[in-house]
Design a protein around this motif. Structure first.
Motif, PDB file in Angstrom:
ATOM      1  N   GLU A   1       0.864  -1.179   0.000  1.00  0.00           N
ATOM      2  CA  GLU A   1       0.000   0.000   0.000  1.00  0.00           C
ATOM      3  C   GLU A   1       0.903   1.232   0.000  1.00  0.00           C
ATOM      4  OE1 GLU A   1      -3.928  -0.203   2.008  1.00  0.00           O
ATOM      5  OE2 GLU A   1      -2.951  -1.825   3.132  1.00  0.00           O
ATOM      6  N   HIS A   2       0.674   2.101  -0.986  1.00  0.00           N
ATOM      7  CA  HIS A   2       1.487   3.299  -1.166  1.00  0.00           C
ATOM      8  C   HIS A   2       0.750   4.531  -0.650  1.00  0.00           C
ATOM      9  CE1 HIS A   2       4.536   1.431  -3.763  1.00  0.00           C
ATOM     10  NE2 HIS A   2       3.547   0.723  -4.270  1.00  0.00           N
ATOM     11  N   GLN A   3       1.527   5.536  -0.252  1.00  0.00           N
ATOM     12  CA  GLN A   3       0.953   6.847   0.072  1.00  0.00           C
ATOM     13  C   GLN A   3       0.482   7.510  -1.222  1.00  0.00           C
ATOM     14  OE1 GLN A   3       0.332   8.221   2.985  1.00  0.00           O
ATOM     15  NE2 GLN A   3       1.220   6.538   4.149  1.00  0.00           N
ATOM     16  N   ALA A   4       1.296   7.391  -2.248  1.00  0.00           N
ATOM     17  CA  ALA A   4       0.971   7.982  -3.554  1.00  0.00           C
ATOM     18  C   ALA A   4      -0.090   7.138  -4.250  1.00  0.00           C
ATOM     19  CB  ALA A   4       2.223   8.049  -4.415  1.00  0.00           C
TER      20      ALA A   4
ATOM     21  N   HIS B   1     -14.747  -3.313  -6.291  1.00  0.00           N
ATOM     22  CA  HIS B   1     -13.518  -2.510  -6.261  1.00  0.00           C
ATOM     23  C   HIS B   1     -13.755  -1.187  -6.980  1.00  0.00           C
ATOM     24  CE1 HIS B   1     -11.632  -6.138  -4.877  1.00  0.00           C
ATOM     25  NE2 HIS B   1     -11.697  -6.745  -6.043  1.00  0.00           N
ATOM     26  N   PRO B   2     -13.200  -0.091  -6.437  1.00  0.00           N
ATOM     27  CA  PRO B   2     -13.352   1.210  -7.097  1.00  0.00           C
ATOM     28  C   PRO B   2     -12.433   1.330  -8.309  1.00  0.00           C
ATOM     29  CG  PRO B   2     -11.951   1.438  -5.185  1.00  0.00           C
ATOM     30  CD  PRO B   2     -12.446   0.012  -5.188  1.00  0.00           C
ATOM     31  N   ILE B   3     -12.798   2.213  -9.227  1.00  0.00           N
ATOM     32  CA  ILE B   3     -11.920   2.518 -10.370  1.00  0.00           C
ATOM     33  C   ILE B   3     -10.553   2.911  -9.814  1.00  0.00           C
ATOM     34  CG2 ILE B   3     -11.530   4.145 -12.270  1.00  0.00           C
ATOM     35  CD1 ILE B   3     -13.782   2.283 -12.933  1.00  0.00           C
ATOM     36  N   GLY B   4      -9.508   2.413 -10.426  1.00  0.00           N
ATOM     37  CA  GLY B   4      -8.149   2.677  -9.952  1.00  0.00           C
ATOM     38  C   GLY B   4      -7.651   1.581  -9.032  1.00  0.00           C
ATOM     39  N   GLY B   5      -8.555   0.723  -8.568  1.00  0.00           N
ATOM     40  CA  GLY B   5      -8.172  -0.390  -7.703  1.00  0.00           C
ATOM     41  C   GLY B   5      -8.759  -1.712  -8.168  1.00  0.00           C
ATOM     42  N   VAL B   6      -9.349  -1.712  -9.360  1.00  0.00           N
ATOM     43  CA  VAL B   6      -9.991  -2.917  -9.878  1.00  0.00           C
ATOM     44  C   VAL B   6      -8.945  -3.994 -10.117  1.00  0.00           C
ATOM     45  CG1 VAL B   6     -11.427  -3.904 -11.701  1.00  0.00           C
ATOM     46  CG2 VAL B   6     -11.826  -1.558 -10.937  1.00  0.00           C
ATOM     47  N   CYS B   7      -9.261  -5.185  -9.661  1.00  0.00           N
ATOM     48  CA  CYS B   7      -8.334  -6.305  -9.770  1.00  0.00           C
ATOM     49  C   CYS B   7      -9.128  -7.606  -9.896  1.00  0.00           C
ATOM     50  CB  CYS B   7      -7.409  -6.350  -8.556  1.00  0.00           C
ATOM     51  SG  CYS B   7      -8.259  -6.618  -6.987  1.00  0.00           S
ATOM     52  N   PRO B   8      -8.458  -8.705 -10.218  1.00  0.00           N
ATOM     53  CA  PRO B   8      -9.161  -9.976 -10.377  1.00  0.00           C
ATOM     54  C   PRO B   8      -9.271 -10.787  -9.082  1.00  0.00           C
ATOM     55  CG  PRO B   8      -6.896 -10.267 -11.018  1.00  0.00           C
ATOM     56  CD  PRO B   8      -7.058  -8.810 -10.633  1.00  0.00           C
ATOM     57  N   PHE B   9      -9.062 -10.140  -7.961  1.00  0.00           N
ATOM     58  CA  PHE B   9      -9.066 -10.836  -6.676  1.00  0.00           C
ATOM     59  C   PHE B   9     -10.319 -10.471  -5.878  1.00  0.00           C
ATOM     60  CE2 PHE B   9      -4.542  -9.420  -7.395  1.00  0.00           C
ATOM     61  CZ  PHE B   9      -4.123 -10.602  -7.996  1.00  0.00           C
ATOM     62  N   ALA B  10     -10.825 -11.421  -5.097  1.00  0.00           N
ATOM     63  CA  ALA B  10     -11.946 -11.183  -4.175  1.00  0.00           C
ATOM     64  C   ALA B  10     -13.173 -10.616  -4.892  1.00  0.00           C
ATOM     65  CB  ALA B  10     -11.512 -10.273  -3.020  1.00  0.00           C
ATOM     66  N   LEU B  11     -13.489 -11.185  -6.023  1.00  0.00           N
ATOM     67  CA  LEU B  11     -14.665 -10.748  -6.781  1.00  0.00           C
ATOM     68  C   LEU B  11     -15.914 -11.415  -6.222  1.00  0.00           C
ATOM     69  CD1 LEU B  11     -13.086 -11.091 -10.327  1.00  0.00           C
ATOM     70  CD2 LEU B  11     -13.515  -8.957  -9.081  1.00  0.00           C
ATOM     71  N   PRO B  12     -17.047 -10.703  -6.202  1.00  0.00           N
ATOM     72  CA  PRO B  12     -18.284 -11.299  -5.686  1.00  0.00           C
ATOM     73  C   PRO B  12     -18.728 -12.473  -6.567  1.00  0.00           C
ATOM     74  CG  PRO B  12     -18.526  -8.915  -6.026  1.00  0.00           C
ATOM     75  CD  PRO B  12     -17.227  -9.320  -6.628  1.00  0.00           C
ATOM     76  N   GLU B  13     -18.867 -13.639  -5.976  1.00  0.00           N
ATOM     77  CA  GLU B  13     -19.230 -14.839  -6.742  1.00  0.00           C
ATOM     78  C   GLU B  13     -20.583 -14.726  -7.430  1.00  0.00           C
ATOM     79  OE1 GLU B  13     -18.661 -18.575  -4.768  1.00  0.00           O
ATOM     80  OE2 GLU B  13     -16.886 -17.804  -3.742  1.00  0.00           O
TER      81      GLU B  13
ATOM     82  N   GLY C   1      -7.409  -3.702  -5.006  1.00  0.00           N
ATOM     83  CA  GLY C   1      -8.662  -3.258  -4.414  1.00  0.00           C
ATOM     84  C   GLY C   1      -8.761  -1.804  -4.021  1.00  0.00           C
ATOM     85  N   SER C   2      -7.667  -1.044  -4.206  1.00  0.00           N
ATOM     86  CA  SER C   2      -7.735   0.389  -3.907  1.00  0.00           C
ATOM     87  C   SER C   2      -6.825   1.128  -4.875  1.00  0.00           C
ATOM     88  CB  SER C   2      -7.308   0.693  -2.475  1.00  0.00           C
ATOM     89  OG  SER C   2      -5.894   0.692  -2.362  1.00  0.00           O
ATOM     90  N   SER C   3      -6.958   2.440  -4.905  1.00  0.00           N
ATOM     91  CA  SER C   3      -6.134   3.259  -5.789  1.00  0.00           C
ATOM     92  C   SER C   3      -4.781   3.602  -5.165  1.00  0.00           C
ATOM     93  CB  SER C   3      -6.877   4.540  -6.151  1.00  0.00           C
ATOM     94  OG  SER C   3      -7.180   5.266  -4.978  1.00  0.00           O
ATOM     95  N   HIS C   4      -4.387   2.823  -4.151  1.00  0.00           N
ATOM     96  CA  HIS C   4      -3.088   3.009  -3.501  1.00  0.00           C
ATOM     97  C   HIS C   4      -2.406   1.666  -3.229  1.00  0.00           C
ATOM     98  CE1 HIS C   4      -4.888   6.941  -2.798  1.00  0.00           C
ATOM     99  NE2 HIS C   4      -3.661   7.384  -2.611  1.00  0.00           N
ATOM    100  N   SER C   5      -2.828   0.621  -3.948  1.00  0.00           N
ATOM    101  CA  SER C   5      -2.319  -0.715  -3.628  1.00  0.00           C
ATOM    102  C   SER C   5      -1.912  -1.484  -4.873  1.00  0.00           C
ATOM    103  CB  SER C   5      -3.393  -1.515  -2.889  1.00  0.00           C
ATOM    104  OG  SER C   5      -4.504  -1.751  -3.755  1.00  0.00           O
ATOM    105  N   GLY C   6      -1.142  -2.532  -4.651  1.00  0.00           N
ATOM    106  CA  GLY C   6      -0.740  -3.420  -5.731  1.00  0.00           C
ATOM    107  C   GLY C   6       0.065  -4.576  -5.183  1.00  0.00           C
ATOM    108  N   ILE C   7       0.397  -5.496  -6.080  1.00  0.00           N
ATOM    109  CA  ILE C   7       1.195  -6.661  -5.706  1.00  0.00           C
ATOM    110  C   ILE C   7       2.108  -7.013  -6.872  1.00  0.00           C
ATOM    111  CG2 ILE C   7      -0.581  -8.291  -6.496  1.00  0.00           C
ATOM    112  CD1 ILE C   7       0.241 -10.132  -4.146  1.00  0.00           C
TER     113      ILE C   7
END
Length: 161
Positions: free
Chosen positions: A21-24, A94-106, A129-135
């Motif tokens: 999780e980034h500050q930026a 997930h909000p725009i900017g944090g959309v990912c293929p993880f933890a999607l509603p079944e 899942g957020s506009s400040h995260s990644g992996i």
């Protein structure tokens, strides 16, 4: 919070501690690349489309790739029509900017695909899942960590390096 849902989801793979999780902001390809110190092409951006059956389709592309309308129509049998921002949140959680293929509603029956533009890198960086995260993850690991159905070729504008 969406990141916490992703963290819980990735726990089953022992990868929950790998989320950064980034500050930026990491909401755009350019911002995510700057935050992770990588080229924009290495960012795995998730685009949300409406599939032929009306259900959402998520496709992860390399940061320098765009959807090719002709290839999309050939593969999915319908025009490439992106979901509206409020639909993206509704369907993916997930909000725009944090959309990912993880933890999607079944219950949303979301189809997930990975574009071959990602395969040229040893490591790619999807949001979490957020506009400040990644992996940071290898493309093949991304395939197994996500509910991806297949590798597909529906992108354009990128070049094999």
């Amino acid at each position: 919070m969406s990141v916490q849902k992703v963290r819980e989801y990735l726990k089953q793979y022992g990868r929950e501690g790998d989320i950064v999780e980034h500050q930026a902001s990491t909401a755009t390809v350019e911002e995510a690349a700057a935050a992770f110190g990588v080229s924009p092409a290495q960012i795995a951006k998730t685009l949300a489309f409406r599939g032929k059956d009306g259900h959402p389709v998520l496709i992860l592309f390399a940061g320098d790739a765009k959807a090719d309308n002709h290839k999309f129509k050939m593969f999915f049998g319908c025009k490439a029509s992106m979901l509206k921002p409020d639909e993206v949140l509704q369907y993916t959680g997930h909000p725009i900017g944090g959309v990912c293929p993880f933890a999607l509603p079944e219950e949303q029956k979301i189809s997930v695909y990975l574009d071959i533009s990602l395969k040229r890198f040893a490591t790619v960086y999807p949001a979490c899942g957020s506009s400040h995260s990644g992996i940071a993850v290898a493309p093949e690991d991304l395939f197994h960590l996500s509910p991806a159905q297949a590798w597909i070729d529906v992108g354009k504008g990128w070049k094999e390096s």
